[in-house]
Design a protein around this motif. Structure first.
Motif, PDB file in Angstrom:
ATOM      1  N   ILE A   1       0.532  -1.022   0.035  1.00 43.28           N
ATOM      2  CA  ILE A   1      -0.076  -0.106  -0.197  1.00 43.28           C
ATOM      3  C   ILE A   1       0.951   1.389  -0.118  1.00 43.28           C
ATOM      4  N   VAL A   2       0.766   2.030  -1.113  1.00 44.14           N
ATOM      5  CA  VAL A   2       0.871   3.578  -1.114  1.00 44.14           C
ATOM      6  C   VAL A   2      -0.008   4.618  -0.118  1.00 44.14           C
ATOM      7  N   GLU A   3       0.770   4.511   0.523  1.00 47.70           N
ATOM      8  CA  GLU A   3      -0.216   4.919   1.717  1.00 47.70           C
ATOM      9  C   GLU A   3      -0.377   6.901   1.464  1.00 47.70           C
ATOM     10  N   TYR A   4       0.735   7.057   1.147  1.00 48.33           N
ATOM     11  CA  TYR A   4       0.734   8.798  -0.040  1.00 48.33           C
ATOM     12  C   TYR A   4       2.030   8.560  -0.061  1.00 48.33           C
ATOM     13  N   LEU A   5       2.412   9.752  -1.686  1.00 50.91           N
ATOM     14  CA  LEU A   5       3.419   9.535  -2.049  1.00 50.91           C
ATOM     15  C   LEU A   5       3.132  10.560  -2.902  1.00 50.91           C
ATOM     16  N   ARG A   6       4.069  12.788  -2.242  1.00 53.16           N
ATOM     17  CA  ARG A   6       4.160  13.489  -3.177  1.00 53.16           C
ATOM     18  C   ARG A   6       5.794  13.808  -3.687  1.00 53.16           C
ATOM     19  N   ILE A   7       5.712  14.177  -5.006  1.00 59.15           N
ATOM     20  CA  ILE A   7       6.672  14.608  -5.341  1.00 59.15           C
ATOM     21  C   ILE A   7       7.014  16.170  -6.222  1.00 59.15           C
ATOM     22  N   SER A   8       7.487  17.245  -5.642  1.00 60.00           N
ATOM     23  CA  SER A   8       8.219  18.168  -6.077  1.00 60.00           C
ATOM     24  C   SER A   8       9.175  18.389  -7.383  1.00 60.00           C
ATOM     25  N   ILE A   9       9.170  19.213  -7.702  1.00 59.25           N
ATOM     26  CA  ILE A   9      10.156  19.691  -9.016  1.00 59.25           C
ATOM     27  C   ILE A   9      10.603  20.975  -8.555  1.00 59.25           C
ATOM     28  N   HIS A  10      11.545  21.074  -8.501  1.00 57.04           N
ATOM     29  CA  HIS A  10      12.105  22.447  -7.568  1.00 57.04           C
ATOM     30  C   HIS A  10      13.604  22.870  -9.334  1.00 57.04           C
ATOM     31  N   ALA A  11      13.317  24.253  -9.799  1.00 61.04           N
ATOM     32  CA  ALA A  11      13.848  25.012 -11.095  1.00 61.04           C
ATOM     33  C   ALA A  11      15.346  25.369 -10.293  1.00 61.04           C
ATOM     34  N   LEU A  12      16.493  26.120 -10.449  1.00 61.68           N
ATOM     35  CA  LEU A  12      17.841  26.311 -10.022  1.00 61.68           C
ATOM     36  C   LEU A  12      18.651  27.510 -11.007  1.00 61.68           C
ATOM     37  N   ASP A  13      19.252  27.791 -10.083  1.00 56.99           N
ATOM     38  CA  ASP A  13      19.707  28.612 -11.355  1.00 56.99           C
ATOM     39  C   ASP A  13      21.411  28.335 -11.080  1.00 56.99           C
ATOM     40  N   GLY A  14      22.516  28.853 -12.038  1.00 59.11           N
ATOM     41  CA  GLY A  14      23.320  27.823 -12.238  1.00 59.11           C
ATOM     42  C   GLY A  14      23.851  27.984 -11.189  1.00 59.11           C
ATOM     43  N   ASP A  15      24.637  28.480  -9.614  1.00 56.43           N
ATOM     44  CA  ASP A  15      24.561  28.100  -8.453  1.00 56.43           C
ATOM     45  C   ASP A  15      24.105  27.003  -7.470  1.00 56.43           C
ATOM     46  N   GLY A  16      22.555  26.483  -8.275  1.00 57.32           N
ATOM     47  CA  GLY A  16      22.247  25.884  -7.469  1.00 57.32           C
ATOM     48  C   GLY A  16      20.926  26.071  -6.335  1.00 57.32           C
ATOM     49  N   ILE A  17      20.893  27.578  -6.384  1.00 56.47           N
ATOM     50  CA  ILE A  17      20.256  27.946  -5.727  1.00 56.47           C
ATOM     51  C   ILE A  17      18.187  28.126  -6.307  1.00 56.47           C
ATOM     52  N   ILE A  18      17.831  27.600  -5.402  1.00 55.30           N
ATOM     53  CA  ILE A  18      16.669  27.196  -5.859  1.00 55.30           C
ATOM     54  C   ILE A  18      15.236  28.442  -5.559  1.00 55.30           C
ATOM     55  N   LEU A  19      15.373  28.160  -7.556  1.00 55.52           N
ATOM     56  CA  LEU A  19      14.096  29.554  -7.680  1.00 55.52           C
ATOM     57  C   LEU A  19      12.723  29.311  -7.457  1.00 55.52           C
ATOM     58  N   SER A  20      12.398  28.033  -7.454  1.00 53.07           N
ATOM     59  CA  SER A  20      10.714  28.564  -7.379  1.00 53.07           C
ATOM     60  C   SER A  20      10.752  26.640  -7.919  1.00 53.07           C
TER      61      SER A  20
END
Length: 183
Positions: free
Chosen positions: A97-116
């Motif tokens: 059973i998969v009780e829950y699973l949520r995946i997000s994607i994160h956009a990064l700049d050239g330095d690896g900083i999360i933009l959104s």
């Protein structure tokens, strides 16, 4: 036309209790951010980043000890189109059973900083893996300067307990396994 009257039978205690409840509910919602952490402005883990190239469709593979994402993406004019498949790693596949699973994607700049950050995929609540649609197809407007992506997830698998007399697999017994990955 009927007029609505205030209930004059409310005591000061009832009014105080109602206002206190509403204040606590509002405070909890604001403090917890409705359960969605914000990673914007934070540095992503270097080993977790996937470099993107602009232009034609390209393959992308990302994995942890818990799951793997195989996808095809295209990045053009601040638009990221991505389609692929989520696969559980072997240590999770024995849970029925998969009780829950949520995946997000994160956009990064050239330095690896999360933009959104964007929701990428989610499994249904208390679903058997056989019935889960593991495929996804999304399109996101990404910020100027997006050079890489990374992923995060949170999930719980469970065995559902026993099938014996007087019990069923949703009786709350059994074993569950919480797993997560932050960007």
């Amino acid at each position: 036309m009927k007029t609505i009257r205030k209930n004059k039978n409310l005591t000061p205690f009832d009014r105080y209790t109602t206002l206190s409840f509403l204040f606590c509910l509002t405070w909890f919602t604001v403090v917890t951010g409705c359960g969605t952490p914000s990673y914007t402005g934070r540095l992503a883990k270097p080993e977790s980043m996937v470099k993107l190239s602009s232009g034609d469709a390209r393959e992308l593979q990302w994995q942890t000890d818990d799951l793997m994402i195989n996808a095809v993406y295209a990045l053009e004019s601040n638009q990221l189109d991505i389609a692929g498949l989520v696969q559980l790693q072997s240590k999770l596949t024995h849970y029925p059973i998969v009780e829950y699973l949520r995946i997000s994607i994160h956009a990064l700049d050239g330095d690896g900083i999360i933009l959104s950050s964007y929701p990428l995929w989610a499994a249904g609540h208390n679903a058997e893996p056989f019935f889960v649609n593991w495929a996804f197809q999304r399109s996101y407007p990404v910020p100027e300067g997006t050079r890489s992506v990374t992923f995060s997830y949170r999930g719980r698998m469970r065995d559902g307990g026993g099938w014996g007399p007087g019990g069923n697999r949703d009786d709350g017994g059994g074993i569950s396994w919480d797993f997560w990955h932050t960007p």
